[in-house]
Design a protein around this motif. Structure first.
Motif, short mmCIF file in Angstrom:
data_model
loop_
_atom_site.label_atom_id
_atom_site.label_comp_id
_atom_site.label_asym_id
_atom_site.label_seq_id
_atom_site.Cartn_x
_atom_site.Cartn_y
_atom_site.Cartn_z
N LEU A 1 53.04 52.23 -9.57
CA LEU A 1 53.76 52.99 -8.56
C LEU A 1 54.98 52.23 -8.04
O LEU A 1 56.06 52.81 -7.84
N ALA A 2 54.82 50.91 -7.84
CA ALA A 2 55.97 50.11 -7.39
C ALA A 2 57.07 50.10 -8.45
O ALA A 2 58.26 50.22 -8.12
N ARG A 3 56.67 49.97 -9.73
CA ARG A 3 57.68 50.02 -10.80
C ARG A 3 58.37 51.37 -10.84
O ARG A 3 59.60 51.46 -11.05
N LEU A 4 57.57 52.42 -10.68
CA LEU A 4 58.18 53.76 -10.68
C LEU A 4 59.14 53.93 -9.51
O LEU A 4 60.21 54.53 -9.66
N LYS A 5 58.77 53.38 -8.35
CA LYS A 5 59.68 53.49 -7.20
C LYS A 5 60.96 52.71 -7.44
O LYS A 5 62.06 53.17 -7.10
N ARG A 6 60.82 51.51 -8.04
CA ARG A 6 62.04 50.75 -8.36
C ARG A 6 62.90 51.50 -9.37
O ARG A 6 64.14 51.54 -9.25
N SER A 7 62.23 52.06 -10.37
CA SER A 7 62.99 52.83 -11.36
C SER A 7 63.66 54.04 -10.72
O SER A 7 64.82 54.36 -11.01
N GLU A 8 62.91 54.70 -9.81
CA GLU A 8 63.51 55.85 -9.12
C GLU A 8 64.71 55.42 -8.28
O GLU A 8 65.74 56.11 -8.24
N LYS A 9 64.59 54.27 -7.61
CA LYS A 9 65.70 53.78 -6.80
C LYS A 9 66.91 53.48 -7.68
O LYS A 9 68.05 53.81 -7.34
N ALA A 10 66.66 52.83 -8.83
CA ALA A 10 67.77 52.53 -9.75
C ALA A 10 68.40 53.81 -10.27
O ALA A 10 69.64 53.93 -10.37
N VAL A 11 67.56 54.80 -10.60
CA VAL A 11 68.10 56.07 -11.12
C VAL A 11 68.91 56.77 -10.04
O VAL A 11 69.99 57.32 -10.31
N ARG A 12 68.39 56.77 -8.80
CA ARG A 12 69.15 57.39 -7.72
C ARG A 12 70.48 56.68 -7.49
O ARG A 12 71.51 57.33 -7.23
N SER A 13 70.47 55.35 -7.61
CA SER A 13 71.72 54.60 -7.46
C SER A 13 72.70 54.98 -8.56
O SER A 13 73.90 55.18 -8.30
#
Length: 340
Positions: A190-202
């Protein structure tokens, strides 16, 4: 004991009774129902979206939205259009496949008459063989062994009787450690997915900013293209004005050069006149000197002639007085007399 009823991996399209099959424990012992999974199964598509065939599991708290078990594909119902659709974005109006229903609420167990979008022609084509049906699965937890090594069980079907509490057994440390490890792994995922989501949003925000800058640049380009004729005409007028100023300046420079040449000629003429005046002054001085010498000689001659005539009569002296008066009254050149 009852025979297990398991749903096959690839259902048979000719048997519509396969919908909503339940998997039951087959060991003859009652178990506790831990989870009920519902979804849809889609098959018999031979077109470009064959990879989207398979099981779709309901997303918790997602309404009529189901996710593919292996792919990032979603099956969802659109109540405003009264149709089921499959795409890679939940609720998107643009989809890969859809099926229009007569029931606007979508409460059916089997859906046919699917249509898919051809990637090459970009047109919708019907698929008469494609079928989707509902399915459900109940996961049971097996009872643990007691201190004598026997399984604690209840009569078959007791867990299915309404109002009967579920069987509760203690868990050993190995299962607890395993569950904790799985929980920790899920948290890390979940933490990796959140980081990936943050990077994608950026990246999405950066792409949006770049798109806005590109639109501004295109608008500026179009504005410059529209104003180009007027700007060109204005620059041509300014160029003509500068050319006229340059021509007037050149004429003034030529005039000044001509005046400068005339001034130089005039200076040369004045210098020549001054030289001539100096020469004339020298000549005038010579003439004055010669005149004085002539006067002195005439005076000497006059005095000599007067001495020779001393022995004559006084009347003769009266004849010489006009000559002496003329000699005395004579004004040398360049004196106070008349100018040359």
């Amino acid at each position: 004991p009852a025979r297990p009823l398991t749903h096959p991996a690839v259902p048979n399209p000719s048997r519509s009774s396969m919908s909503r099959r339940l998997s039951m424990p087959s060991n003859g012992l009652a178990a506790t129902a831990s989870q009920v999974t519902e979804g849809w199964v889609v098959w018999n598509h031979k077109g470009p979206y064959v990879r989207t065939m398979g099981r779709y599991v309901r997303i918790p708290d997602g309404g009529e939205v189901f996710k593919h078990e292996k792919l990032a594909a979603y099956l969802y119902f659109q109540p405003e259009d009264g149709r089921w659709a499959i795409s890679n974005i939940i609720g998107a109006s643009r989809c890969w496949m859809f099926a229009q229903l007569q029931d606007s609420e979508g409460k059916v167990e089997q859906v046919k008459s699917w249509q898919y979008l051809d990637p090459e022609s970009r047109k919708w084509k019907p698929d008469e063989h494609m079928i989707s049906e509902t399915w459900s699965r109940v996961s049971f937890r097996k009872p643990h062994r007691n201190s004598q090594g026997r399984r604690e069980s209840a009569p078959v079907g007791a867990a299915m009787i309404p109002g009967l509490p579920a069987l509760v057994t203690p868990r050993n440390e190995k299962c607890v450690r395993k569950d904790n490890a799985k929980s920790l792994e899920r948290k890390e995922q979940l933490a990796r997915l959140k980081r990936s989501e943050k990077a994608v949003r950026s990246l999405i925000n950066e792409n949006k900013t770049l798109m806005e800058q590109r639109q501004d640049a295109e608008a500026e380009k179009s504005r410059l293209l529209q104003n180009f004729p007027e700007e060109k005409e204005r620059l041509e007028k300014e160029n003509k004005g500068l050319e006229s100023q340059i021509s007037s300046l050149e004429s003034k420079i030529e005039k000044l050069e001509t005046e400068t040449e005339e001034h130089e000629v005039l200076q040369m003429f004045v210098q020549g006149m001054q030289d001539s005046i100096q020469i004339l002054e020298k000549q005038l001085e010579d003439i004055h000197k010669r005149s004085r010498k002539a006067d002195q000689r005439m005076l000497s001659l006059t005095s000599a002639a007067h001495a020779e005539k001393e022995g004559q009569d006084p009347d003769d002296d009266d004849d010489l007085e006009p000559l002496h008066d003329a000699m005395n009254s004579r004004t040398p050149l360049g004196g106070s007399g008349e100018s040359i």
